[in-house]
Motif scaffolding. Structure first.
Motif, PDB file in Angstrom:
ATOM      1  N   LEU A   1     107.872 -28.571  -6.846  1.00 57.05           N
ATOM      2  CA  LEU A   1     109.223 -28.851  -7.321  1.00 57.05           C
ATOM      3  C   LEU A   1     109.623 -27.849  -8.392  1.00 57.05           C
ATOM      4  CD1 LEU A   1     108.981 -32.715  -7.480  1.00 57.05           C
ATOM      5  CD2 LEU A   1     110.856 -31.505  -6.359  1.00 57.05           C
ATOM      6  N   ASP A   2     110.911 -27.524  -8.453  1.00 56.93           N
ATOM      7  CA  ASP A   2     111.433 -26.674  -9.511  1.00 56.93           C
ATOM      8  C   ASP A   2     111.327 -27.420 -10.838  1.00 56.93           C
ATOM      9  OD1 ASP A   2     113.317 -24.226 -10.235  1.00 56.93           O
ATOM     10  OD2 ASP A   2     114.156 -26.009 -11.200  1.00 56.93           O
TER      11      ASP A   2
ATOM     12  N   SER B   1     115.981 -29.896  -4.610  1.00 58.34           N
ATOM     13  CA  SER B   1     115.001 -30.940  -4.307  1.00 58.34           C
ATOM     14  C   SER B   1     115.487 -31.801  -3.148  1.00 58.34           C
ATOM     15  CB  SER B   1     114.755 -31.821  -5.537  1.00 58.34           C
ATOM     16  OG  SER B   1     114.317 -31.042  -6.630  1.00 58.34           O
TER      17      SER B   1
ATOM     18  N   ASN C   1     110.111 -30.647  -3.070  1.00 57.82           N
ATOM     19  CA  ASN C   1     110.831 -29.393  -2.878  1.00 57.82           C
ATOM     20  C   ASN C   1     111.684 -29.498  -1.611  1.00 57.82           C
ATOM     21  OD1 ASN C   1     111.108 -26.609  -1.620  1.00 57.82           O
ATOM     22  ND2 ASN C   1     110.224 -26.049  -3.590  1.00 57.82           N
TER      23      ASN C   1
END
Length: 274
Positions: free
Chosen positions: A89-90, A180, A194
């Motif tokens: 994930l960012d 996301s 993600n």
């Protein structure tokens, strides 16, 4: 074209309604091994959440797609594994999601997964339920500190609450974040990974890993998050217990999860038994 790789969902697919494994599956996997056809598990579960099942089926040497493909591992052991693929994930987006949860939805239970580790802020009623289901024990930690100050990969967030609360959270976040993916795995479970993560992408990447074409793959599943991989595979097999909206994307429908549907399909379409 002959089936050369099988990717299978777990819950509602190889497990029946009492969480028992398809009783003929172990024998099928032995026959698949003789033919060099890998049988690969794919689930929203963590590596540790799949370990016991993988051990029982004796597929630890095969890749295992965890968190719906956010983390694909091999040689899974009690405290170690080899990472084949990792989609995280960012971190900035996770930080923003977390802050909004605390501001607007403080009653929601937040679970953070990094590799094989499950982190929570406290052991609330939802965490206890999930721990009972998975037979795993989470680590209590300061999630904000993990998100902001640590460098560990974040593979998945799991949000748990009452169904109406989770429905509201899903609508709220889907309208605000682009990097996301937000989806329900149960009526009151919301998964965040993600945006590139899906069982479809896992299938593409695993076919590439084995140097196969998608037409040489077979997938099995029972729910809407399985639709992309059922639609993409050379042979998509839906369980009889799947909703009609899932079955329409599969080429064939096998028996239900309570009637050894997975082993039946493997024998018929991969092992070519009459």
């Amino acid at each position: 074209m002959a089936v050369k790789l099988i990717l299978s969902d777990i819950d509602g697919t190889i497990l029946d309604d009492q969480n028992r494994i398809d009783s003929n599956l172990k024998d099928c996997i032995k026959q698949l091994n003789k033919k060099g056809i890998p049988f690969i598990l794919a689930s929203a579960r963590s590596p540790q959440g799949m370990l016991a099942l993988a051990k029982e089926l004796q597929v630890l040497d095969n890749p295992i797609a965890c968190y719906n493909g956010a983390l694909v591992v091999k040689d899974l052991q009690e405290n170690d594994y080899t990472t084949i693929l990792s989609h995280e994930l960012d971190r900035t987006e996770v930080e923003n999601i977390y802050e909004l949860l605390k501001q607007r939805f403080p009653q929601i239970s937040v679970n953070l997964y990094s590799g094989a580790t499950w982190y929570v802020e406290k052991i609330d009623k939802w965490v206890k339920i999930e721990a009972d289901i998975t037979k795993l024990v989470p680590i209590e930690a300061d999630l904000k500190n993990i998100i902001v100050n640590s460098e560990i990969p974040i593979h998945k967030l799991l949000l748990i609450g009452d169904t109406d609360q989770i429905t509201s959270v899903l609508k709220f976040f889907q309208a605000r974040f682009s990097e996301s993916a937000f989806y329900l795995s149960k009526d009151n479970y919301m998964e965040i990974t993600n945006k590139q993560v899906s069982k479809e992408m896992a299938l593409r990447e695993l076919a590439n890993f084995y140097n196969l074409t998608l037409s040489e793959t077979m997938t099995l599943g029972d729910n809407f998050n399985d639709v992309p991989m059922l639609d993409l595979a050379g042979l998509g097999v839906a369980m009889e217990n799947a909703p009609a909206g899932v079955k329409k994307f599969a080429q064939v429908v096998t028996n239900s999860n309570n009637q050894n549907g997975v082993s039946y399909a493997i024998k018929k379409y991969a092992l070519k038994e009459e």
